[in-house]
Design an enzyme around this catalytic site. Structure first.
Site, PDB file in Angstrom:
ATOM      1  N   CYS A 133     -74.616  -0.024   1.447  1.00 55.95           N
ATOM      2  CA  CYS A 133     -74.196  -1.391   1.712  1.00 55.95           C
ATOM      3  C   CYS A 133     -74.899  -2.327   0.736  1.00 55.95           C
ATOM      4  O   CYS A 133     -75.731  -1.919  -0.056  1.00 55.95           O
ATOM      5  CB  CYS A 133     -74.541  -1.767   3.137  1.00 55.95           C
ATOM      6  N   ARG A 181     -70.404  -1.310  -4.440  1.00 53.21           N
ATOM      7  CA  ARG A 181     -71.146  -0.354  -3.627  1.00 53.21           C
ATOM      8  C   ARG A 181     -70.306   0.175  -2.468  1.00 53.21           C
ATOM      9  O   ARG A 181     -70.664   1.170  -1.845  1.00 53.21           O
ATOM     10  CB  ARG A 181     -72.434  -1.006  -3.092  1.00 53.21           C
ATOM     11  N   TRP A 227     -70.953  -0.810   5.068  1.00 53.02           N
ATOM     12  CA  TRP A 227     -70.158   0.417   5.017  1.00 53.02           C
ATOM     13  C   TRP A 227     -70.488   1.184   6.295  1.00 53.02           C
ATOM     14  O   TRP A 227     -71.621   1.604   6.496  1.00 53.02           O
ATOM     15  CB  TRP A 227     -70.514   1.225   3.776  1.00 53.02           C
ATOM     16  N   ASN A 264     -79.728  -1.850   5.373  1.00 56.38           N
ATOM     17  CA  ASN A 264     -79.112  -0.684   4.746  1.00 56.38           C
ATOM     18  C   ASN A 264     -79.890   0.549   5.187  1.00 56.38           C
ATOM     19  O   ASN A 264     -81.122   0.521   5.256  1.00 56.38           O
ATOM     20  CB  ASN A 264     -79.180  -0.781   3.219  1.00 56.38           C
ATOM     21  N   GLY A 265     -79.171   1.644   5.437  1.00 54.62           N
ATOM     22  CA  GLY A 265     -79.832   2.877   5.838  1.00 54.62           C
ATOM     23  C   GLY A 265     -79.341   3.356   7.193  1.00 54.62           C
ATOM     24  O   GLY A 265     -78.331   2.880   7.720  1.00 54.62           O
ATOM     25  N   GLU A 325     -64.767  18.043 -12.070  1.00 53.01           N
ATOM     26  CA  GLU A 325     -64.887  16.597 -12.198  1.00 53.01           C
ATOM     27  C   GLU A 325     -63.509  15.952 -12.325  1.00 53.01           C
ATOM     28  O   GLU A 325     -63.254  14.879 -11.767  1.00 53.01           O
ATOM     29  CB  GLU A 325     -65.764  16.250 -13.400  1.00 53.01           C
ATOM     30  N   GLU A 368     -60.615  10.748  -5.835  1.00 58.32           N
ATOM     31  CA  GLU A 368     -61.364   9.522  -5.566  1.00 58.32           C
ATOM     32  C   GLU A 368     -60.514   8.266  -5.677  1.00 58.32           C
ATOM     33  O   GLU A 368     -60.575   7.388  -4.813  1.00 58.32           O
ATOM     34  CB  GLU A 368     -62.526   9.385  -6.561  1.00 58.32           C
ATOM     35  N   HIS A 383     -56.589  35.385  -6.505  1.00 54.75           N
ATOM     36  CA  HIS A 383     -57.278  35.841  -5.298  1.00 54.75           C
ATOM     37  C   HIS A 383     -56.988  34.929  -4.107  1.00 54.75           C
ATOM     38  O   HIS A 383     -57.767  34.904  -3.146  1.00 54.75           O
ATOM     39  CB  HIS A 383     -58.790  35.924  -5.556  1.00 54.75           C
ATOM     40  N   LYS A 419     -70.572   3.252  -4.062  1.00 53.83           N
ATOM     41  CA  LYS A 419     -71.126   3.621  -5.361  1.00 53.83           C
ATOM     42  C   LYS A 419     -72.417   4.405  -5.218  1.00 53.83           C
ATOM     43  O   LYS A 419     -72.603   5.437  -5.840  1.00 53.83           O
ATOM     44  CB  LYS A 419     -71.374   2.363  -6.185  1.00 53.83           C
TER      45      LYS A 419
END
Length: 610
Positions: free
Chosen positions: A2, A27, A73, A99-100, A483, A490, A506, A605
């Protein structure tokens, strides 16, 4: 993940907070809000984008010189107005942004509820402000209340706290979640990342874990949990503000894709002086004696950075002949890995704050391993906690999906792989000179790939309706394919899967049907014929094939439906050039589908929570 912004000074806080939060949109967030001291603390917050918050503020303008803001977020509790930050205590006299993740929030909540505290949200954050309120009611000292709450809270956090009765300060705290203090004249700031305050100051303090900053408009005092004052050097931000602006490009992602020739040059050439037949890594102090004792290397990272690790594994094992394990950080720490003083760990992170990667680093350090960090953010936690650091010098990357930072990470991995091999006597002087010449040529070759952007856009338009996209490669190409698939997932939200080419038969080949799209990477020429065999297998089952190949490879043009050619280079460095068409392809498909390229849904981010 966040964004946090705080301001105290003589100016109106609201516009500064909103502008700061806009600078942190990259972010990732799903709601936003501000608390401003306007004779008393008033809070305005809402689900959705910042434009929703601005509309609410226009209808309920807050005037004051002290405030905190947040973009959230969601981790605990769905995105909603009530779960948005900032959070208030039950009497609306203390406000907090966070945040966290607070791991023991349920235990604390139950204890506070038993004492009569009332909760209105589903978040772990509200527990923090209610706990601070509980202690504040005992002696009416905000700093003491925050310190006591810190002693009870388990998990990761960056807090910004303000109080009605102490409107001359912001209390800022961090543990395992980034927080900086911006230093102005007659005003000061807090923020979770530098772009939020860069328009106002280039001088910042970087808080360490369990440090507390008492921020007033004229002073910043940093203390530890025992109230001992901490001396901290000012960090001066050197990169230009324009690096955090689009500069005429439609999106930050496109701008950052086109910055890659400069980024590659900046990361490589300072480390490859022409008057020294060596790689000069100023911040790598690991001695040859320590290196010779290393019997295992771990490369640990998350997301895109983990694919840098896969490239690094291939390179180091092949040129330095040391066993390497490349692993995602979120799994590494939970499987009781074998670590000791003969282990080298390389951790890779754009932000230098990735929670799982930090946890792996600390586990390795505790076991006596030597740790090198490859990071982009100068002064970040990983750069400070690692034994040595190799900076990627990409500048600020604003788009959520990494492009230039990944290319810079690859360049750093090239340098580190060659340096290790040289120190161990695995690469001769002549071989090094050849490699150096190719590294110097890489920026121009990246530019030649970018010249094909219009052609790649046409291919994106052609394949935009593909519902299932498969990426395949062998050796280094397989790492690159991972990637490529991630980028498409994404930002374009398409089903895209990478496979080692030899694994198709396979099981995954059962998914191939008419008009499936296969992106085949064929730059690993030692394995070209084998990859071609796999491409023919999917062609026979109705798939369309878009190949990425080295210039001069006419054979692939006879097989694939379309080919993107990249310049030839030393085999070690093909991964960089092959990946750039994948970035451009994903970008134009996302644009064509009408998606928010820079801020894809559900993503952030910098992932600073587990």
């Amino acid at each position: 993940m966040c964004g946090i912004v705080g301001y105290i000074g003589d100016k109106e806080a609201a516009p500064i907070l909103i502008d700061g939060l806009k600078s942190l949109e990259y972010r990732g967030y799903d709601s936003a809000g501000v608390s401003i001291y306007d004779h008393k603390i008033k809070c305005v917050k809402t689900k959705g984008r910042l434009i929703n918050l601005e509309e609410r503020l226009n209808n309920n303008m807050l005037h004051g010189n002290l405030g905190i803001g947040h973009t959230r977020w969601a981790t605990h509790g769905e995105p909603s107005d009530i779960n948005s930050h900032p959070h208030m205590n039950s009497t609306n006299t203390i406000s907090l942004v966070h945040n966290g993740i607070i791991e023991n929030y349920m235990t604390i909540k139950e204890k506070l509820e038993s004492k009569g505290q009332k909760f209105v949200s589903e978040t772990d954050t509200e527990v923090a402000v209610q706990l601070i309120d509980y202690y504040y009611s005992k002696n009416h000292n905000l700093l003491d209340a925050v310190l006591k709450a810190m002693d009870k809270i388990e998990g990761s956090y960056a807090f910004g706290v303000i109080c009605n009765d102490e409107p001359d300060k912001i209390i800022a705290v961090r543990k395992d979640s980034p927080l900086i203090i911006g230093i102005g004249k007659g005003e000061n700031y807090i923020a979770s990342d530098i772009p939020a305050i860069l328009e106002h100051t280039r001088d910042v303090y970087l808080l360490e874990d369990k440090e507390i900053a008492i921020v007033t408009k004229d002073n910043v005092k940093i203390i530890d949990t025992d109230k001992n004052e901490v001396t901290r050097e000012i960090y001066n931000v050197t990169w230009d503000l324009k690096a955090a602006r689009k500069e005429g490009f439609d999106h930050f992602m496109l701008k950052e894709i086109f910055e890659q020739p400069r980024v590659v040059k900046d990361t490589l050439t300072p480390r490859l002086p022409l008057d020294v037949n060596d790689i000069v890594l100023d911040d790598i102090n690991m001695s040859k004696e320590v290196l010779k004792k290393i019997n295992k290397i771990y490369i640990v990272a998350c997301g895109t950075a983990s694919y840098t690790g896969l490239v690094g594994k291939y390179l180091i094992e092949r040129v330095a002949r040391i066993p390497v394990v490349a692993e995602v950080a979120s799994e590494f720490r939970y499987r009781e890995p074998i670590l000791d003083e003969n282990t080298l760990m390389i951790v890779v992170s754009q932000s230098g704050e990735t929670a799982d990667t930090l946890a792996a680093l600390r586990l390795a350090k505790k076991a006596g391993a030597y740790v090198i960090g490859i990071v982009n953010a100068v002064g970040s936690t990983i750069s400070r906690d690692a034994d040595d650091v190799l900076y990627t010098l990409a500048g600020p990357e604003i788009a959520v999906a990494s492009t230039k930072a990944y290319s810079a990470q690859l360049c750093a991995m090239y340098l580190l792989s060659i340096k290790i091999a040289m120190e161990l006597g695995k690469i001769s002087k002549d071989e090094f000179l050849e490699l150096r010449e190719e590294l110097y040529a890489l920026p121009d070759k990246v530019g030649k790939v970018l010249e094909q952007a219009d052609k790649i856009k046409e291919l994106a338009d052609k394949y935009i309706n593909s519902k299932n996209v498969f990426y395949i490669g062998r050796g280094l190409d397989y790492a690159v394919s991972m990637e490529g698939a991630l980028k498409l997932k994404e930002i374009a939200y398409l089903h895209a899967e990478p496979y080692a080419a030899g694994e198709l038969k396979h099981g995954p080949i059962a998914l191939i049907e008419d008009n499936s799209l296969l992106v085949g990477l064929t730059g690993h020429e030692e394995l070209f014929e084998k990859t071609v065999s796999n491409i023919k297998e999917v062609k026979a089952r109705g798939a369309k094939v878009l190949a990425i190949a080295l210039e001069g490879n006419d054979e692939i043009g006879k097989i694939a439906d379309d080919v993107i050619y990249v310049p030839r280079t030393h085999w070690m460095f093909t991964s960089l050039l092959e990946n750039i068409p994948q970035q451009i392809f994903a970008y134009y498909i996302s644009v064509g589908l009408g998606h928010d390229v820079d801020k894809p849904r559900n993503l952030a981010k910098s992932v600073t929570v587990e």
